[in-house]
Motif scaffolding. Structure first.
Motif, PDB file in Angstrom:
ATOM      1  N   GLN A  64     -16.018  -1.388   1.037  1.00  0.00           N
ATOM      2  CA  GLN A  64     -14.830  -1.639   0.952  1.00  0.00           C
ATOM      3  C   GLN A  64     -14.042  -0.342   1.255  1.00  0.00           C
ATOM      4  O   GLN A  64     -13.068  -0.970   2.501  1.00  0.00           O
ATOM      5  N   GLY A  65     -14.186   0.651   1.071  1.00  0.00           N
ATOM      6  CA  GLY A  65     -13.084   1.657   2.292  1.00  0.00           C
ATOM      7  C   GLY A  65     -13.256   2.047   3.113  1.00  0.00           C
ATOM      8  O   GLY A  65     -12.589   3.126   3.636  1.00  0.00           O
ATOM      9  N   LYS A  66     -14.355   1.993   3.576  1.00  0.00           N
ATOM     10  CA  LYS A  66     -15.170   2.625   5.217  1.00  0.00           C
ATOM     11  C   LYS A  66     -13.569   2.153   6.367  1.00  0.00           C
ATOM     12  O   LYS A  66     -13.361   2.965   7.207  1.00  0.00           O
ATOM     13  N   SER A  92     -10.755   2.337   6.307  1.00  0.00           N
ATOM     14  CA  SER A  92      -9.564   2.750   5.771  1.00  0.00           C
ATOM     15  C   SER A  92     -10.192   4.538   5.844  1.00  0.00           C
ATOM     16  O   SER A  92      -8.406   4.815   5.186  1.00  0.00           O
ATOM     17  N   THR A  93     -11.428   5.072   6.466  1.00  0.00           N
ATOM     18  CA  THR A  93     -11.053   6.517   6.485  1.00  0.00           C
ATOM     19  C   THR A  93     -10.434   6.755   6.995  1.00  0.00           C
ATOM     20  O   THR A  93     -10.217   6.244   8.598  1.00  0.00           O
ATOM     21  N   GLU A 153     -14.877   7.404  12.521  1.00  0.00           N
ATOM     22  CA  GLU A 153     -15.285   7.433  11.484  1.00  0.00           C
ATOM     23  C   GLU A 153     -16.504   6.569  11.322  1.00  0.00           C
ATOM     24  O   GLU A 153     -17.388   6.484  10.671  1.00  0.00           O
ATOM     25  N   LYS A 159       0.778  -0.867   0.228  1.00  0.00           N
ATOM     26  CA  LYS A 159      -0.058  -0.123  -0.144  1.00  0.00           C
ATOM     27  C   LYS A 159       0.791   1.098   0.300  1.00  0.00           C
ATOM     28  O   LYS A 159       0.259   2.492   0.600  1.00  0.00           O
ATOM     29  N   ASN A 204     -19.870   7.089   9.132  1.00  0.00           N
ATOM     30  CA  ASN A 204     -19.972   5.856   7.836  1.00  0.00           C
ATOM     31  C   ASN A 204     -20.664   5.124   7.406  1.00  0.00           C
ATOM     32  O   ASN A 204     -21.568   5.073   6.647  1.00  0.00           O
ATOM     33  N   MET A 220     -20.500   6.296  -1.301  1.00  0.00           N
ATOM     34  CA  MET A 220     -18.482   5.535  -0.963  1.00  0.00           C
ATOM     35  C   MET A 220     -18.616   3.894  -1.589  1.00  0.00           C
ATOM     36  O   MET A 220     -19.596   3.815  -0.785  1.00  0.00           O
ATOM     37  N   ASN A 221     -17.364   3.446  -1.423  1.00  0.00           N
ATOM     38  CA  ASN A 221     -17.514   2.187  -1.538  1.00  0.00           C
ATOM     39  C   ASN A 221     -17.357   1.352  -0.390  1.00  0.00           C
ATOM     40  O   ASN A 221     -16.339   2.346   0.329  1.00  0.00           O
ATOM     41  N   ARG A 251      -6.479   8.296  11.506  1.00  0.00           N
ATOM     42  CA  ARG A 251      -8.040   7.392  11.539  1.00  0.00           C
ATOM     43  C   ARG A 251      -8.430   7.343  13.334  1.00  0.00           C
ATOM     44  O   ARG A 251      -7.494   6.628  13.989  1.00  0.00           O
TER      45      ARG A 251
END
Length: 214
Positions: A84-86, A88-89, A69, A30, A73, A81-82, A64
């Motif tokens: 799957q991204g929650k 890592s916000t 979050e 990443k 979220n 929003m996707n 974070r």
């Protein structure tokens, strides 16, 4: 000749080695260096813009806060929003440029310049970055920072949906009396992404109603 892959790996490996005593580790896949903490995580992320044989490096620090979050979220559906991204916000962040009050681009074209930049990053992160993480992992400091960035913004960049929602949540978690006052202003400030004019505004309204009942 250096490659983009080589530059990415050298930054990650050398920074993480220096920051290992502070609990950070390198996630090669990443291109970031992360420290898990009780309230979430601290993150050092970077990207390379390839102008071979010159490479432009952009590095930033981010935090974070799970308590913030997780609430934000839950009000952002798939149309915004996707999912799957929650996990890592991010709640807050700052570029290395702003952290160090140095706004010149960081470019490297050879091994020596790359090593000099990495050394600059190491010194800057240890001198100011670790302090940034310590300071803004505190909810009250994060609330003050987020609120001031919105109220003092002259560009509209702070008026995006997530930023406004994060600020509302932080105010609630800190029992900040400004919550009731700033909520209608935030609705006015909101700058939607095309197609999110209705859903984004609804997310803010629904979040506020939830916060009132907490």
């Amino acid at each position: 000749m250096m490659t983009k892959k080589y530059v990415l790996e050298q930054i990650g490996l050398k920074l993480s080695e220096e920051l290992k005593p502070y609990g950070f580790r390198f996630i090669k896949s990443k291109n970031h260096i992360i420290k898990q903490i009780k309230s979430g995580f601290d993150l050092i992320e970077y990207r390379i813009i390839d102008y071979t044989p010159i490479f432009l490096i952009e590095l930033a620090l981010a935090i974070r806060l799970n308590t913030v979050e997780d609430i934000v979220n839950r009000f952002l559906g798939e149309e915004i929003m996707n999912p799957q991204g929650k996990p890592s916000t991010l709640t807050s962040g700052i570029s290395f440029h702003f952290l160090m009050d140095n706004y010149s681009d960081i470019k490297v074209g050879n091994e020596e310049e790359l090593n000099d930049v990495i050394s600059e990053y190491i010194i800057g992160i240890k001198a100011r970055g670790l302090q940034y993480f310590d300071e803004y992992n505190n909810l009250f400091n994060a609330n003050k920072l987020k609120k001031e960035s919105i109220l003092n913004d002259t560009t509209g960049m702070s008026y995006m949906l997530r930023n406004l929602m994060q600020s509302l949540v932080l105010m609630k978690l800190c029992n900040d009396p400004d919550l009731e006052v700033l909520y209608p202003k935030y609705l006015e400030y909101y700058v939607p992404i095309s197609g999110q004019e209705i859903t984004g505004r609804k997310a803010i309204v629904d979040l506020f109603e939830y916060l009132k009942k907490m």
